[in-house]
Design a protein around this motif. Structure first.
Motif, short mmCIF file in Angstrom:
data_model
loop_
_atom_site.label_atom_id
_atom_site.label_comp_id
_atom_site.label_asym_id
_atom_site.label_seq_id
_atom_site.Cartn_x
_atom_site.Cartn_y
_atom_site.Cartn_z
N LYS A 336 0.81 -1.22 0.00
CA LYS A 336 0.00 0.00 0.00
C LYS A 336 0.85 1.28 0.00
O LYS A 336 0.36 2.34 0.37
N ILE A 337 2.13 1.15 -0.38
CA ILE A 337 2.98 2.34 -0.38
C ILE A 337 2.64 3.26 -1.54
O ILE A 337 3.01 4.44 -1.54
N ASP A 338 1.93 2.73 -2.57
CA ASP A 338 1.55 3.58 -3.70
C ASP A 338 0.52 4.62 -3.30
O ASP A 338 0.37 5.65 -3.98
N ARG A 339 -0.16 4.42 -2.16
CA ARG A 339 -1.10 5.43 -1.68
C ARG A 339 -0.36 6.70 -1.26
O ARG A 339 -0.87 7.81 -1.49
N LEU A 340 0.82 6.54 -0.66
CA LEU A 340 1.60 7.73 -0.30
C LEU A 340 2.00 8.51 -1.54
O LEU A 340 1.92 9.76 -1.55
N LEU A 341 2.46 7.81 -2.56
CA LEU A 341 2.88 8.50 -3.77
C LEU A 341 1.72 9.17 -4.48
O LEU A 341 1.86 10.27 -5.05
N SER A 342 0.54 8.54 -4.44
CA SER A 342 -0.64 9.16 -5.07
C SER A 342 -1.09 10.40 -4.31
O SER A 342 -1.51 11.40 -4.92
N VAL A 343 -0.98 10.38 -2.97
CA VAL A 343 -1.34 11.56 -2.18
C VAL A 343 -0.38 12.70 -2.46
O VAL A 343 -0.79 13.87 -2.58
N ILE A 344 0.90 12.40 -2.58
CA ILE A 344 1.88 13.44 -2.90
C ILE A 344 1.63 14.00 -4.29
O ILE A 344 1.77 15.22 -4.53
N SER A 345 1.25 13.13 -5.22
CA SER A 345 1.01 13.59 -6.60
C SER A 345 -0.25 14.44 -6.72
O SER A 345 -0.43 15.14 -7.73
N LYS A 346 -1.12 14.41 -5.72
CA LYS A 346 -2.34 15.22 -5.75
C LYS A 346 -2.11 16.65 -5.28
O LYS A 346 -3.05 17.46 -5.35
N GLY A 347 -0.92 16.94 -4.79
CA GLY A 347 -0.62 18.31 -4.40
C GLY A 347 -0.68 18.57 -2.92
O GLY A 347 -0.78 19.74 -2.50
N CYS A 348 -0.61 17.52 -2.08
CA CYS A 348 -0.65 17.73 -0.63
C CYS A 348 0.66 18.29 -0.09
O CYS A 348 0.67 18.84 1.02
N CYS A 349 1.76 18.15 -0.84
CA CYS A 349 3.08 18.62 -0.39
C CYS A 349 3.68 19.54 -1.45
O CYS A 349 4.63 19.15 -2.16
N PRO A 350 3.18 20.74 -1.58
CA PRO A 350 3.68 21.61 -2.65
C PRO A 350 5.10 22.12 -2.43
O PRO A 350 5.79 22.47 -3.39
N GLY A 351 5.55 22.15 -1.17
CA GLY A 351 6.90 22.64 -0.88
C GLY A 351 7.94 21.54 -0.74
O GLY A 351 9.03 21.80 -0.20
N LEU A 352 7.65 20.35 -1.23
CA LEU A 352 8.57 19.22 -1.09
C LEU A 352 9.85 19.47 -1.87
O LEU A 352 9.83 19.86 -3.04
N SER A 374 1.87 14.33 -13.16
CA SER A 374 1.16 14.76 -11.95
C SER A 374 2.14 15.13 -10.84
O SER A 374 1.92 16.11 -10.11
N LEU A 375 3.22 14.36 -10.71
CA LEU A 375 4.22 14.67 -9.68
C LEU A 375 4.94 15.97 -9.98
O LEU A 375 5.27 16.74 -9.06
N GLN A 376 5.16 16.26 -11.26
CA GLN A 376 5.84 17.51 -11.62
C GLN A 376 4.98 18.73 -11.32
O GLN A 376 5.48 19.76 -10.85
N SER A 377 3.70 18.61 -11.56
CA SER A 377 2.82 19.74 -11.27
C SER A 377 2.54 19.87 -9.77
O SER A 377 2.29 20.99 -9.29
N ALA A 378 2.58 18.77 -9.02
CA ALA A 378 2.30 18.82 -7.58
C ALA A 378 3.51 19.27 -6.77
O ALA A 378 3.33 19.89 -5.71
N CYS A 379 4.71 19.01 -7.25
CA CYS A 379 5.94 19.36 -6.51
C CYS A 379 6.88 20.16 -7.43
O CYS A 379 7.90 19.62 -7.91
N PRO A 380 6.57 21.39 -7.67
CA PRO A 380 7.42 22.18 -8.58
C PRO A 380 8.78 22.55 -7.97
O PRO A 380 9.69 22.93 -8.72
N GLN A 381 8.93 22.47 -6.63
CA GLN A 381 10.18 22.84 -5.97
C GLN A 381 11.09 21.65 -5.69
O GLN A 381 12.09 21.80 -4.98
N LEU A 382 10.77 20.50 -6.23
CA LEU A 382 11.54 19.29 -5.95
C LEU A 382 12.97 19.43 -6.49
O LEU A 382 13.18 19.75 -7.65
#
Length: 583
Positions: A336-352, A374-382
């Protein structure tokens, strides 16, 4: 042997001597004086006419023998174990002893013990010795004037008279900080606090307790805990959190199988300035502990739960509620670790800024679905994106943007794997098409990536390129030429290069190494791995002679080199000796 004893005897006492019974001649000599001097002769070790053995007569003690000679006491100076030498602007104290020397010290006089009424022995109080100190005056002392008496205090046995009494606490705190860089706060500060009051006050300084890592050391592995031990663990953690963790910033737990939830809750309750939490090989963190972190630690920016077991729902809820605070998150591949990645890809951590997903080397084939747009748009500061030994499987979603700006702030990308990699040129281009600031690129094990796509990447100042093929065969490699394109592009900035097992031709490697050797950044190259490649002797001579700061060179299993050269060189001296051999 004949012994002659001359003894003055009176004539009237001659009969009382007892020598008449022995058969010897006791008459005086002819012509003897009137004083009665008699010579008595005795033969030792001979038998008389009667066959009896003569008993020897004891020698009379003289006045000189009666006086005992007094032994002169020799004063022996104790050996000095140091030497002081003067330098230009300081004094050097040099030790004169080693492990095999023994320092002689004068014997201390034992003090007499007094018997008390209870039957116990008691040491007498120490006496204050006084010595005469003559005042240094040019004038002579007046008759009848006595020298001043200065009391000299001598420490008793067990009395603390260490040099640290007058040491400033600030200086001791700075010394402790140097020790903490290597030893850590626990258990060093706990042990130092038991030395004396000065060390206790220094060890209690909150500045020293900003970084704490606690390993599990109460019970041996595999043994159960007693109730008293569990209570002791909880009390110790609670006392540290209330009395020492006021300014705690970084906290780590290692190899805890119990009480993890309790420890995290206590730390989050008493440490409002906590910024980093690390759990390594721990078990049992629940959703309640994550809620306590969110409500009590507003400054928390980094969560590392690699190789630990925790409730996925608790971390997902924390990311959905407090994910905007996080800057770094690290976790291990699991159920179930893919749930963490999907939550991050939804924009919950914009300053990551950092995202790392890893797994064990012996875990086998691990696939992780990921939507890059989706990850690129959710975490632009990565800035750092690592997927270690995890095979990313590219997927698309309906809500994913068709065109993304990429990772404009990305500095490091790691896609290293020890198993099969499905990363292609198209996938790599979709990840790095908007990353001009890339400095580190790790593609070890990525057999489907070619040199052509790497030469078209927008990053112009790449410093580290790791492209070794450690767990694959040459039949699976897509790129067999074009390495010179990469060295020509990054010859100004490249510092580390890994081409292990790459099947490039001998001519291609010669052109590539020549572009590195004659480029403007030849002095920047520090590490070069050419293991199992087709590099020859002339190519090696060119690269070593020009790259003067090269510190690491791997030439193992290079079949085009003579014997004796195919090994690892780990310092500049070894590399210079290699250059002398091939020249």
């Amino acid at each position: 042997m004949v012994c002659i004893f001359v003894q003055p005897l009176a004539m009237e006492d001659l009969s009382a001597t007892g020598h008449q019974d022995t058969g010897e001649d006791a008459s005086p000599k002819a012509g003897g004086s009137s004083s009665g001097l008699t010579a008595i002769f005795r033969m030792d070790r001979h038998m008389t006419n009667s066959g009896e053995k003569k008993t020897p007569k004891k020698k009379t003690a003289t006045s000189k023998d009666s006086q005992k000679k007094k032994k002169t006491k020799l004063y022996r100076r104790p050996k000095v174990n140091y030497t002081v030498q003067e330098g230009e602007d300081m004094l050097f104290v040099i030790s004169n002893i080693n492990n095999y020397d023994s320092i002689w010290k004068p014997k201390r006089k034992a003090r007499k013990r007094k018997n008390t009424s209870e039957g116990k022995t008691k040491l007498p109080p120490t006496k204050i010795k006084t010595r005469m100190v003559k005042p240094e005056m040019k004038e002579k002392m007046m008759p009848g004037q006595k020298a001043a008496l200065v009391p000299v205090r001598h420490c008793a046995e067990g009395e603390d008279d260490s040099w640290s009494r007058n040491l400033p606490v600030e200086l001791l705190v700075n010394i402790f900080q140097l020790v903490l860089n290597q030893e850590g706060a626990i258990p060093f500060l706990c042990r130092a606090a038991r030395v004396c009051q000065l060390w206790n006050s220094a060890a209690a300084n909150p500045i020293l307790w900003r970084r704490v890592s606690i390993g599990y050391c109460w019970t041996e592995p595999g043994k159960t805990q007693l109730p008293k031990t569990e209570m002791k663990i909880k009390n110790t953690v609670s006392w540290l959190a209330q009395n020492r963790f006021a300014q705690l910033r970084d906290f780590a737990l290692c190899h805890w199988k119990k009480h993890v939830d309790y420890v995290v809750q206590v730390v989050s309750q008493f440490c409002p300035h906590l910024t980093s939490l690390k759990l390594t090989y721990c078990t049992g963190m629940t959703e309640k502990a994550f809620q306590g972190l969110g409500s009590n630690c507003p400054s928390l920016q980094s969560i590392n739960v690699q190789h630990s077991e925790f409730q996925i729902d608790g971390l997902v809820t924390y990311l959905e509620t407090f994910g905007s605070r996080l800057r770094k998150i690290l976790f291990t591949y699991g159920c179930k670790i893919d749930r963490l990645l999907s939550v991050i890809s939804k924009g919950c951590c914009p300053g990551l800024i950092l995202l790392e997903i890893n797994t064990k080397l012996d875990s086998g084939f691990c696939q992780l679905p990921i939507c890059i747009p989706s990850l690129q748009s959710a975490c632009p500061q990565l800035q750092v994106f690592r997927m270690l030994n995890v095979t990313p499987v590219m997927k698309t979603t309906r809500k994913a943007p068709r065109i993304s700006a990429g990772f404009p702030e990305l500095i490091e990308l790691c896609l290293a794997t020890s198993s099969v990699s499905f990363m292609t040129d198209q996938h790599l281009n979709s990840v790095l098409h908007g990353s001009p600031n890339l400095r580190v690129l790790d593609l070890r094990g990525c057999t489907r990536i070619t040199a052509d796509i790497l030469s078209t990447l927008p990053c112009e100042e790449l410093e580290c390129l790791y492209w070794g093929l450690y767990f694959s065969s040459n039949n699976m490699v897509s790129s067999k030429k074009g390495i010179h394109l990469l060295t020509q592009k990054w010859s100004r900035t490249l510092r580390e290069l890994d081409l292990t097992c790459q099947p490039f031709s001998e001519e291609d490697l010669e052109i590539a190494m020549a572009s590195l050797a004659h480029g403007t950044g030849a002095e920047l190259l520090q590490s070069l791995n050419l293991s199992s490649t087709k590099v020859n002797k002339s190519t090696l001579r060119a690269i070593i002679s020009q790259c003067t700061k090269l510190k690491y060179l791997n030439l193992t299993s290079c079949r085009y080199l003579p014997r004796g050269l195919k090994r690892v060189y780990r310092c500049q001296e070894d590399i210079h000796q290699l250059l002398d051999k091939i020249v």
